[in-house]
Design an enzyme around this catalytic site. Structure first.
Site, mmCIF file in Angstrom:
data_model
loop_
_atom_site.group_PDB
_atom_site.id
_atom_site.type_symbol
_atom_site.label_atom_id
_atom_site.label_comp_id
_atom_site.label_asym_id
_atom_site.label_seq_id
_atom_site.Cartn_x
_atom_site.Cartn_y
_atom_site.Cartn_z
ATOM 1 N N THR A 62 -7.546 -4.021 -3.452
ATOM 2 C CA THR A 62 -7.298 -2.979 -4.456
ATOM 3 C C THR A 62 -6.574 -1.784 -3.833
ATOM 4 O OG1 THR A 62 -9.474 -2.043 -3.944
ATOM 5 C CG2 THR A 62 -9.340 -3.506 -5.852
ATOM 6 N N HIS A 63 -5.924 -1.012 -4.713
ATOM 7 C CA HIS A 63 -5.475 0.346 -4.384
ATOM 8 C C HIS A 63 -6.119 1.192 -5.476
ATOM 9 C CE1 HIS A 63 -2.527 -0.101 -1.189
ATOM 10 N NE2 HIS A 63 -1.826 -0.989 -1.849
ATOM 11 N N LYS A 94 -5.923 2.434 3.807
ATOM 12 C CA LYS A 94 -5.078 2.878 4.936
ATOM 13 C C LYS A 94 -5.469 4.277 5.403
ATOM 14 C CE LYS A 94 -0.994 0.088 3.876
ATOM 15 N NZ LYS A 94 -1.278 -0.429 2.525
HETATM 16 P P1 BMP Z 1 3.595 -7.353 -2.986
HETATM 17 O O1 BMP Z 1 3.129 -8.782 -2.645
HETATM 18 O O2 BMP Z 1 3.682 -7.121 -4.459
HETATM 19 O O3 BMP Z 1 4.839 -6.966 -2.257
HETATM 20 O O4 BMP Z 1 2.422 -6.361 -2.514
HETATM 21 C C1 BMP Z 1 2.048 -6.199 -1.182
HETATM 22 C C2 BMP Z 1 0.804 -5.367 -1.057
HETATM 23 O O5 BMP Z 1 0.429 -5.309 0.313
HETATM 24 C C3 BMP Z 1 0.921 -3.933 -1.534
HETATM 25 O O6 BMP Z 1 -0.313 -3.559 -2.105
HETATM 26 C C4 BMP Z 1 1.142 -3.131 -0.264
HETATM 27 O O7 BMP Z 1 0.558 -1.845 -0.360
HETATM 28 C C5 BMP Z 1 0.417 -3.956 0.776
HETATM 29 N N1 BMP Z 1 0.998 -3.938 2.135
HETATM 30 C C6 BMP Z 1 2.276 -4.390 2.400
HETATM 31 O O8 BMP Z 1 2.997 -4.823 1.505
HETATM 32 N N2 BMP Z 1 2.746 -4.369 3.700
HETATM 33 C C7 BMP Z 1 2.008 -3.921 4.750
HETATM 34 O O9 BMP Z 1 2.456 -3.965 5.877
HETATM 35 C C8 BMP Z 1 0.700 -3.462 4.471
HETATM 36 C C9 BMP Z 1 0.212 -3.468 3.185
HETATM 37 O O10 BMP Z 1 -1.011 -3.059 2.939
#
Ligand code: BMP
Length: 364
Positions: A62-63, A94
């Site tokens: 979650t965020h 984070k």
């Molecule tokens: P998506 O698969 O829609 O790109 O989402 C990736 C998720 O992982 C987001 O919630 C982002 O905050 C998190 N995230 C990321 O993409 N890269 C990182 O290095 C660390 C992350 O927490």
């Protein structure tokens, strides 16, 4: 070498954190090393997606600071679905501040993350005290909760049995601190067991592990029975350290990543793994779980197509590349699943791909 080792074997390695052991067993029983990144902005959207894909995931990320109506309904709703569908909740907070501040951010404010998220994560740029501070805050919160449960048992005011232990504290908005009003806290018999597990982990976890081995062995035949044998998650909290990021031009490389590994080793009683783009276990005794975002699959029927980015710095790899080539354990997928027409079917597709890749890696 943990890369070639099965998740069940890794769950049983000495010094494996109880929450990490639980997660590894859960992954084996549900045959899923997929984490959904539930980046939605309302409670109903969060609960809907959790319900839709819950069977296909081991973890839901979650965020919560993007949820416009976050509150008791969010916490209780998510807890109920997680308990029914069997996954752990990971708040992608984070953390990145001095120890004193992150303790408050973890335990207080509108989110009280420590109450409901088994797993959260932190950057290490403020130095190692961020880890010790979060660890101390988690231990305090759990101890306060257990004390209140013990008081409640001795006073003899049991709460309705629907409030079973599930590794979360309670759904009330009072936070975890025991302000003397123990009637606010639900009674969970298992918490007493959990307290023993936390304080003298060797004896109780060895005992439990025999049962867990049987549970995972049974998983092939009877998933429901295996899940029942696995039981509730331990009343414990775990941390992932951000060792590498998926975004273009990020600064988490080289010496910084190495420092992160050193800090994790120093605190492997709380740090259960990394957010990283490849497996960072390199020394005997390392058994960190690598959780990897920046994962996407080409749409069904366009398998050859390359998946690159989102135009905002995100960079994508396939589950196969992350798991087989880079040695990652759990793949984190957000928009790949969230933007699909049939999200349950798409989550299943990611689960199958990620699980197949894991089996290929360990030679199953
Ligand atoms: P998506 O698969 O829609 O790109 O989402 C990736 C998720 O992982 C987001 O919630 C982002 O905050 C998190 N995230 C990321 O993409 N890269 C990182 O290095 C660390 C992350 O927490």
């Amino acid at each position: 070498d943990t890369r070639a080792m099965s998740f069940s074997k890794r769950a049983n390695l000495p010094n494996t954190h109880p929450l990490a052991a639980f997660l590894l067993h859960l992954i084996v029983i549900k045959r899923t090393n997929l984490c959904l990144s539930a980046d939605v902005t309302t409670t109903s959207a969060l609960l809907n997606i959790a319900e839709e894909v819950g069977d296909s995931i081991c973890m839901l990320k979650t965020h919560v600071d993007i949820i416009s109506d976050f509150g008791e309904k969010t916490v209780r709703g998510l807890r109920d679905i997680a308990r029914r569908k069997r996954f752990l909740v990971f708040e992608d907070r984070k953390f990145g501040d001095i120890g004193s501040t992150v303790q408050k951010q973890y335990t207080a404010g509108p989110f009280s993350i420590v109450r409901w998220a088994a797993i959260t994560n932190a950057h290490i740029f403020p130095g190692p005290a961020i880890v010790t501070a979060l660890k101390a805050a988690a231990a305090d919160a759990i101890a306060a909760f257990n004390r209140s449960v013990e008081t409640e048992i001795s006073v003899g005011t049991p709460r309705p049995s629907s409030d079973e232990d599930d590794g979360s504290f309670d759904g009330s908005s009072e936070g975890v601190s025991n302000d003397g009003d123990t009637t606010k806290l639900p009674l969970r018999k298992r918490s007493i067991v959990a307290a023993t597990t936390i304080e003298s982990s060797t004896e109780s976890t060895t005992l439990e592990r025999g049962a867990l081995d049987e549970a995972t062995a049974q998983a092939e035949n009877d998933r429901e029975k295996a899940l029942e044998a696995l039981g509730s998650p331990p009343l414990a909290r775990g941390l992932l350290l951000l060792a590498e990021m998926s975004s273009e031009g990020n600064l988490l490389t080289g010496a910084y990543t190495q420092k992160c590994i050193d800090i994790a080793r120093d605190h492997n009683d709380f740090v259960i793994g990394f957010i990283a783009q490849h497996d960072l276990n390199s020394k005997p005794g390392d058994n960190f779980i690598t959780c990897t975002p920046g994962i996407s699959l080409p749409p069904p029927g366009q398998e050859g197509q390359k998946v690159s980015g989102d135009g905002l710095g995100q960079q994508y790899n396939t589950p196969h590349k992350a798991i087989v080539q880079e040695g990652c354990d759990v793949v984190i997928v957000g928009r790949g699943i969230l933007s699909a027409k049939d999200r349950a079917a798409e989550a299943e597709r990611y689960r199958r791909e990620a699980w197949k890749a894991y089996e290929e890696r360990v030679g199953a």
